[in-house]
Design an enzyme around this catalytic site. Structure first.
Site, short mmCIF file in Angstrom:
data_model
loop_
_atom_site.label_atom_id
_atom_site.label_comp_id
_atom_site.label_asym_id
_atom_site.label_seq_id
_atom_site.Cartn_x
_atom_site.Cartn_y
_atom_site.Cartn_z
N SER B 30 0.70 -1.52 0.20
CA SER B 30 0.20 -0.04 0.29
C SER B 30 0.77 1.13 0.67
CB SER B 30 -0.69 -0.27 1.20
OG SER B 30 -1.57 -1.34 1.36
N SER B 115 -7.53 4.71 11.32
CA SER B 115 -9.29 4.45 10.63
C SER B 115 -9.46 5.14 9.62
CB SER B 115 -10.22 5.42 12.40
OG SER B 115 -11.80 4.85 12.04
N LEU B 177 -7.15 -2.53 -5.18
CA LEU B 177 -7.23 -4.25 -3.72
C LEU B 177 -7.58 -2.78 -2.89
CD1 LEU B 177 -4.02 -5.97 -5.58
CD2 LEU B 177 -6.88 -6.97 -5.89
N ARG B 308 -28.72 24.11 28.41
CA ARG B 308 -28.71 24.55 26.56
C ARG B 308 -28.26 25.54 26.24
NH1 ARG B 308 -33.47 23.13 23.10
NH2 ARG B 308 -34.85 23.57 24.68
N SER B 335 -31.12 24.51 18.40
CA SER B 335 -31.09 24.15 20.07
C SER B 335 -30.37 24.02 20.82
CB SER B 335 -31.45 22.76 19.55
OG SER B 335 -32.59 22.44 18.72
N GLU B 356 -22.03 14.70 11.38
CA GLU B 356 -22.05 14.64 12.65
C GLU B 356 -20.07 14.20 12.58
OE1 GLU B 356 -24.32 13.01 12.31
OE2 GLU B 356 -25.91 14.27 13.47
#
Lengths: 634, 634
Positions: B30, B115, B177, B308, B335, B356
């Site tokens: 790779s 990841s 691949l 909030r 909100s 998100e």
């Protein structure tokens, strides 16, 4: 028909207004944009037996924009599946009609929605199930335009075309307005169409308030071969009410009573027409494969084998025994060993490539249609789909997750590949079962039970080969644990699972050399936890527990152990945690276990220090000094 | 130049083989597919001062396909930033060259990757930062083709074109691949290009081993105005070695020593050329906004306000005081109340729409370039980005998350919108800080400290308005707690936070009526937890703790409390958990708190039963009977 449809659409709008105004909350405007689509779909296309919502040949309808459920509930009313009184119970405590669809209470829906961008992936799973079972039902997914910003939606678009799912139809309710602002693409239907087409779909742009256009588009979708179809419907939020149509500031707001009256009048007044939704052909594919006896793999004690390999072996055995078992993997099947199943049962294996969110949601789609879906990838990467797993639990789905390559013991690949939060993540899923086997026979025996479990199960597997500890005949009930070493002289209990159990056994041997006896418990069932055995061990080993885990100190094995000691009549023992507390790096597994302080050497140290420490503080009778709790006044 | 580039590319391949063979693991194939791309980029385009890796005007290079780090480390060696000896330490314990790039140990990289599918979103954040700070640097992201299956990639493609980031260049190493199988699109470069174009990008397909073609494409990308550019490079995995080039079965496998020797010879033999990577112009934008004194919002005791809202007010105040504060929200700013910041500082507010994952990764990109990034959405939907949050911690990024609408107390919207796992999820992030304020003044005071914290911080806010409990002058150190009610007669301690604290105070008043005194602790700092005060309370209230939380029973407040009582010299109290244990539905907040068993009524019941129960079991002196721990032998 057109009149009837227009009447029906008006009724769906009116009922959406009525029930949200009665509730004092909810999303009428988002419901009203979709009313024409639902009217045509329910009146002319959907084949669904409301008496048997889970009949295998029902078409499936997934309301991905779950907040628009008032229009869905209104359609259920029009179809006679619920009555007007129930519709008016929307969002009230105890009602089946929650603020977002929830099959826990309302079996008319297959899945819970409300976390946006998950419906299409669920639809992919349903459409794949139809194909697998050679059933002619179609799957319809109604999406909001805002939710196409979610990457999970594009994972699903990609998979649907990859698998040529012409039995799947996506409908985008392009009402332009999000919650707080206009969507990125506004009413640019061609922009949506270009994206959808680039992802391999047939796309149709249309006026989503033109009943004939909707009709034609659904017909076109139905006849399209070899490719899924997406309808991109230009609509107005709040369409039909001049007060709120296409206006900002009306997301998630019911109309006040007087405004609701005006809007209902503008829509032609309250009505209660009934429609007959067609039932599907009463067919069930004959010649179903039947179950065969389960022949689990077995391993010799002392042989070295990775539990991930045992997972693959046992999954294959389950697949051989049960035709309802399907497997999905995110392009690491040669690491998780689900490739054994892939090779043996290619038609029941679904390669989901590196798209964990779609993998989990598609598995939910299969699961709610009766499949036993086994989902595997590196444990660390299941964190990519945590919202989907959370929603699967709200969907009441039964889903079997396996995460491999857990903990620092994976070695050289480093922290990005090490799951150190998976036990915490999975324990905090409603109704979940969390397992962490330490040897190959145990893994197989646990997997055989998993397939009988309801809800979300999670099995953590280990990359490294470890010695087989248990004979193949041993049983491992979920909710149990194994006391692997015990004597009357045990000065403390070491609780471990998976990779750390092998360290605990090494520590036991080292301590034995020094004449110190400890109890060793294999806590393979992390949730539910075997409180009885843990309490007994605490009682018999002077209330001293050392919990060793290849996981962050938070939320994992130690917290699971402490559960056993909470509750009114419980008093907690002394618990020492050996867990990962700083960012690990690369290295050999043994080096990393040592650096994290969770190997045999550290267990020995901890036992020694713990026991010495407690002994030093004793009152002379060898009993740990207790905290001087105040005396109760009561 | 072409010869030099070809030599350099060969060296990068050779070094990728050498270091992975020495390590006995890793991803040479790779790496080799990307060697030509890196050779041209590092030799001709990248402007980077290796002596000052975080210099504000350095170009940024993100290796999204982190497993190909051998080629990156090899390029670092060619650039003289590391030496050959260090290169050969790849993947060894203690080396800065981990199996995937990790800025914890290697400051030459900005972020951890490994990841897949997160690099482009990070690049979006970097490119937005360049624009915000009017800096001319460019951001390059090298991606694998497999990882384009991740939806997060398409979130990033979408945002980059939405924000017209012509300072961002994505490069797809289309080596066909994957790990276990061919990618979905194989070498179909036009399919990638169609997708990328549909998402608003300029796309160029090219031969990724043609140095001139790469050069031309990078030049074209550099000159493109108003649009980001994506290079889709057709490459071979393992290119340059006839043994492994374009062959299955060579993912993540080093060459055995003899094969490595052959391959190195085939590539022209080991060499150690140096290149001079250009440095950026030494500029720093002048006229930087300077900090102003922080003027936190204040609230009157007894006034009702939602935390909030206080978050929004305090975020605005921080934004007014500090020019390095930026805010991102996933289309729910009205909100979460981050819209106050949006209105006041639109240039520093980034609307990330309902995506998100991209929101969190883009915030990481901003954070590692020095911004104080505040990220808000419904707490439940942060679960969508758990992998990104996990990786942010490995990236050593400082990121301030706020999740609103936590727990069953949100009411009618139902379980899909209720975060019941967020505390567990966030506690299990390495080095995180987890806060759960109960009133508006506390929220503001905590946020003022958050902005000074390193690492991942999480603040859980509440939808409902609740009474202000504390005067604006009160201080709330992170790691502390507040003993809100205490007396010498306290029979137990109730530990609560956020919404349940208000229930605990009601319970205190009800119990007082009955002549029962309890201590009430506000555990606003969930991690780190105030062990000293909790222990003191346990000592003074007969070792009886009742922990009340609007969260699943696993991983949340109660587990945090138990942390205070673990460790060698600890003896644990009796702990009762009042937490959510079954799937909630819709209803009024008070109804749902009651149904979950976490309201004042249930606290009163629990205190009463707990105290009675313990009293019944006493030894006559009012002292809870302790477990009969065995006597130590040692």
């Amino acid at each position: 028909m057109a009149d009837t449809l227009a009447d029906l659409a008006a009724q769906l709008r009116i009922d959406s207004i009525r029930c949200t105004t009665a509730a004092g909350s909810g999303h009428p405007s988002s419901s009203m944009s979709a009313a024409d689509i639902l009217a045509v779909l329910f009146q002319k296309y959907l084949r669904f037996d409301f008496q048997q919502p889970r009949a295998p040949n029902n078409d499936r309808f997934v309301l991905s924009k779950g907040h628009a459920c008032p229009v869905l509930y209104s359609a259920f009313k029009a179809a006679g599946a619920i009555d007007d009184k129930e519709l008016m119970s929307l969002r009230k405590f105890g009602s089946r009609l929650e603020g977002h669809p929830n099959p826990h209470v309302l079996p008319l829906v297959d899945v819970a929605t409300g976390s946006l961008g998950q419906g299409l992936a669920i639809g992919v799973g349903m459409a794949l199930t139809a194909r697998l079972d050679r059933l002619p039902f179609r799957t319809y997914v109604l999406m909001g335009d805002s939710e196409t910003a979610e990457g999970s939606v594009w994972e699903a678009f990609d998979k649907a075309s990859h698998y040529k799912l012409d039995n799947l139809c996506a409908i985008i309710d392009m009402n332009r307005l999000g919650q707080s602002t206009q969507t990125e693409l506004g009413w640019n239907g061609e922009a949506y169409a270009a994206r959808v087409r680039a992802f391999g779909w047939h796309a149709i742009t249309l006026d989503g308030h033109d009943l004939d256009a909707i009709d034609r588009a659904l017909a076109e979708a139905q006849s399209k071969q070899g490719q899924p179809t997406c309808l991109i419907c230009k609509t107005e939020k709040g369409h039909g009410s001049s007060l709120i149509a296409n206006q900002d500031g009306w997301h998630g707001k019911p109309l006040p009573e007087d405004k609701a009256r005006d809007a209902i009048q503008e829509l032609g007044g309250e009505r209660h027409m009934r429609i007959d939704v067609k039932k599907p052909d009463a067919l069930r594919p004959s010649g179903q494969d039947t179950a065969a006896p389960l022949k689990l793999p077995t391993y010799e004690v002392g042989q070295k084998e990775a539990t991930r390999k045992a997972y693959g072996d046992a999954l294959l055995a389950l697949g051989n025994a049960r035709p309802d078992v399907v497997a999905l993997d995110a392009e690491v099947s040669n690491s998780t060993y689900s490739d054994e199943f892939r090779k043996a049962h290619p038609e029941r294996y679904f390669e989901m490539y590196i798209a964990e969110q779609n993998m989990v949601s598609s598995a939910v789609g299969m699961a709610v249609l009766g499949k036993r879906a086994f989902v595997s990838t590196f444990a660390a990467f299941l964190s990519r789909a945590y919202d989907q797993i959370r929603m699967a639990s709200i969907s009441n789905a039964t889903l079997h997750l396996c995460g491999s390559h857990a903990g620092v013991s994976i070695g050289e690949d480093g922290p990005s590949q090490m799951a150190l939060e998976d036990l915490s993540m999975m324990r905090a899923v409603g109704g979940s079962t969390v397992l962490y086997p330490s040897d190959a026979n145990q893994t197989a025996k646990l997997l055989a039970q998993v397939v009988e479990c309801q809800g979300i199960t999670y099995l953590r597997s280990t990359r490294e080969k470890t010695p087989v500890l248990y004979p193949a005949s041993e049983e491992f009930p979920i909710g149990g644990c194994k006391v692997l070493r015990r004597s009357d002289q045990d000065v403390a209990t070491v609780v471990a699972a998976g990779i750390t159990l092998h360290e605990a056994l090494k520590a036991w041997a080292m301590l034995k050399e020094e004449g110190v006896a400890v109890r060793v418990i294999d806590l393979y069932s992390v949730k539910p936890v075997d409180a009885k055995t843990l309490r007994e061990a605490a009682r018999e080993t002077h209330g001293r527990l050392i919990v060793v885990e290849d996981h962050w100190a938070e939320g994992g094995l130690a917290d699971a152990v402490l559960e056993a000691f909470t509750g009114e009549r419980q008093r907690l023992p002394s618990v020492v945690r050996l867990a990962v507390t700083k960012q690990p790096g690369s290295g050999k597994p043994a080096e990393l276990l040592n650096a994290a302080g969770i190997d045999a050497e550290h267990i020995v140290e901890s036992v020694t220090s713990f026991v010495e420490d407690v002994t030093r503080d004793t009152d002379g009778q060898g009993k740990p000094q207790e905290e001087a709790w105040g005396h109760p006044h009561a």
